[in-house]
Enzyme design. Structure first.
Site, PDB file in Angstrom:
ATOM      1  N   ALA A 126       0.784  -1.033  -0.060  1.00  0.00           N
ATOM      2  CA  ALA A 126       0.168   0.039  -0.173  1.00  0.00           C
ATOM      3  C   ALA A 126       1.149   0.868   0.662  1.00  0.00           C
ATOM      4  O   ALA A 126       2.054   1.039  -0.601  1.00  0.00           O
ATOM      5  CB  ALA A 126      -1.000  -0.223   1.367  1.00  0.00           C
ATOM      6  N   CYS A 127       0.419   2.175   0.714  1.00  0.00           N
ATOM      7  CA  CYS A 127       1.530   3.906   0.637  1.00  0.00           C
ATOM      8  C   CYS A 127       2.449   3.415   1.013  1.00  0.00           C
ATOM      9  O   CYS A 127       3.554   4.593   1.331  1.00  0.00           O
ATOM     10  CB  CYS A 127       0.649   4.665   2.085  1.00  0.00           C
ATOM     11  SG  CYS A 127      -1.193   5.008   1.370  1.00  0.00           S
ATOM     12  N   SER A 128       2.590   2.357   1.970  1.00  0.00           N
ATOM     13  CA  SER A 128       4.390   1.758   2.531  1.00  0.00           C
ATOM     14  C   SER A 128       5.209   1.324   1.547  1.00  0.00           C
ATOM     15  O   SER A 128       6.625   1.375   1.926  1.00  0.00           O
ATOM     16  CB  SER A 128       4.791   0.956   3.310  1.00  0.00           C
ATOM     17  OG  SER A 128       3.589   2.401   4.653  1.00  0.00           O
ATOM     18  N   PHE A 144       3.963   6.315   5.390  1.00  0.00           N
ATOM     19  CA  PHE A 144       2.733   4.573   6.109  1.00  0.00           C
ATOM     20  C   PHE A 144       1.163   4.409   5.764  1.00  0.00           C
ATOM     21  O   PHE A 144       1.313   6.172   4.514  1.00  0.00           O
ATOM     22  CB  PHE A 144       2.516   5.771   7.270  1.00  0.00           C
ATOM     23  CG  PHE A 144       2.421   7.416   7.217  1.00  0.00           C
ATOM     24  CD1 PHE A 144       1.852   7.504   6.800  1.00  0.00           C
ATOM     25  CD2 PHE A 144       3.881   7.946   7.513  1.00  0.00           C
ATOM     26  CE1 PHE A 144       0.961   8.984   7.176  1.00  0.00           C
ATOM     27  CE2 PHE A 144       3.034   9.675   7.448  1.00  0.00           C
ATOM     28  CZ  PHE A 144       2.046   9.860   6.941  1.00  0.00           C
TER      29      PHE A 144
END
Ligand code: CO8
Length: 374
Positions: free
Chosen positions: A155-157, A360
């Site tokens: 995902a965003c990481s 994060f």
């Protein structure tokens, strides 16, 4: 330990931008149409009317003013409210391949390298447009790179996890020069009919070139990766149930849980302190103090969240210089966000300056990369 450098960055920005005003106008037109179509049930108390969105709320709650997208017309069309991205034939380059190639070329040019110098490609992002063949292998072929490639999703990481994978590959001797690319088409999995989240995301692609000291002729101006630190803690507060088994249950195949959804307030409260302590402990482990850190390039999800994280880290209100913002014009571009900030705001740092790239998001997942400019 082999010294590892980040020698180039690249950014692909989609051609269309949507302002909050345009997005809210279209959302509110759709709400008015929905409420009108369901007038009888609403008046009979059988159905709650939908509430309009507001430009003021979006800007105050998130800091987002506009976002770039791969297709604007389909998103704003109230008969559609999703991007129109026509499927391509197998022999044509995929959309994610095209964005990746653009960003990768810029990263290579910045590093003064060509495809012949690269021996691995990692595509790290939240959503891949197909499961296989891996999109990274298509990008590898399009760039003319020998060696190996693979896709990964955190995902965003994804960007910081991808950078750690590149760092480790170099330490292990399986590669000397690795492209980490983040092609994010967040608009494809965003529910533009959901008032709570319709404004959150945008599209973009970033690339970084990570290289062993053995192939860097002059490290001047480059960023040495001092170390990476990752952390994951399971949470359902950011979730998307889209997947290959959806078609096996016709009742739920196209339900709203197959798109992005989150408990935004819980995410805000739970993730903010975790991120601050991850960075603090990582910086300390690297033998650096926060007072020596010139800049943090934080994940770009929410302006208020970043302000609190940076305040906690530096012990005081910080300037844009110390924690640059790009989410005002790009919105949340998932894994690309912190790298866009780094790409745009890195050149003015002095030799010897320390910095932290941090992403994060869903998982929960968090990644920190401590860098030092040469
Ligand atoms: N317009 C007007 N009012 C609204 C709107 C709107 N659009 N939306 C909600 N409201 C109202 C609510 O109804 C509520 O009203 P009331 O008080 O009367 O109940 C009020 O505003 C407050 O609502 P919230 O509590 O939800 O508002 P917040 O202040 O918490 O702000 C945010 C919402 C902006 C979502 C905020 O919580 C936030 O940003 N949180 C952090 C989220 C975050 O960092 N998420 C990271 C996720 S991204 C990730 O990991 C990648 C996943 C994959 C991405 C690719 C897929 C697309």
């Amino acid at each position: 330990m082999v010294k590892v450098f980040l020698t180039g960055t690249g950014l692909y920005t989609p051609p269309h931008s949507i302002s909050n005003e345009e997005l809210v106008r279209s959302f509110n037109d759709w709400v008015a149409q929905y409420n009108d179509q369901h007038k009888t049930d609403i008046e009979a108390g059988k159905l709650e009317p939908l509430q309009p969105s507001s430009v003021e709320f979006i800007e105050k709650a998130s800091g987002i003013k506009s976002r770039y997208v791969m297709d604007k017309e389909g998103i704003l069309d109230i008969k559609r409210m999703m991007p129109y991205l026509p499927e391509r034939a197998d022999g044509e380059p995929s959309l994610q391949c095209e964005m990746s190639v653009e960003a990768a070329k810029e990263a290579l040019a910045q590093a003064g390298k060509t495809a012949a110098d690269v021996d691995a490609v990692i595509l790290a992002c939240s959503n891949f447009q197909r499961p296989y063949p891996a999109v990274s292998v298509e990008v590898q072929a399009a760039l003319g790179i020998e060696g190996f490639a693979y896709d990964m999703n955190v995902a965003c990481s994804s960007a910081t996890f991808g950078i750690q994978a590149a760092f480790n590959a170099i330490q292990a001797g399986s590669a000397k020069s690795v492209l980490v690319i983040n092609p994010e088409i967040c608009s494809g999995h965003l529910n533009f009919k959901d008032r709570d989240s319709h404004f959150i995301f945008g599209d973009a692609c970033t690339a970084v070139l990570i290289e062993s000291e053995s192939v860097v002729t002059d490290s001047k101006g480059h960023f040495e990766l001092l170390g990476t630190k990752l952390s994951t803690n399971y949470s359902n507060n950011i979730r998307n149930n889209f997947g290959f088994l959806n078609r096996c249950d016709e009742r739920t195949e196209f339900s709203n849980d197959k798109l992005f959804r989150q408990s935004g307030r819980k995410v805000f409260k739970e993730v903010t302190p975790k991120v601050a302590s991850l960075i603090q402990s990582h910086v300390h482990e690297q033998g650096v103090e926060m007072s020596d850190v010139a800049r943090v390039w934080l994940h770009q999800a929410n302006g208020n969240m970043n302000r609190l994280i940076a305040q906690k880290l530096f012990g005081k209100e910080v300037t844009d210089q110390q924690s640059p913002t790009i989410l005002d014009t790009y919105a949340n571009t998932s894994s690309a966000g912190s790298i866009i900030a780094f790409h745009k705001y890195k050149d003015d740092l002095n030799a010897g300056d320390f910095g932290v790239i941090c992403s994060f998001g869903a998982g929960y997942s968090m990644g920190s990369v401590v860098v030092k400019r040469h």
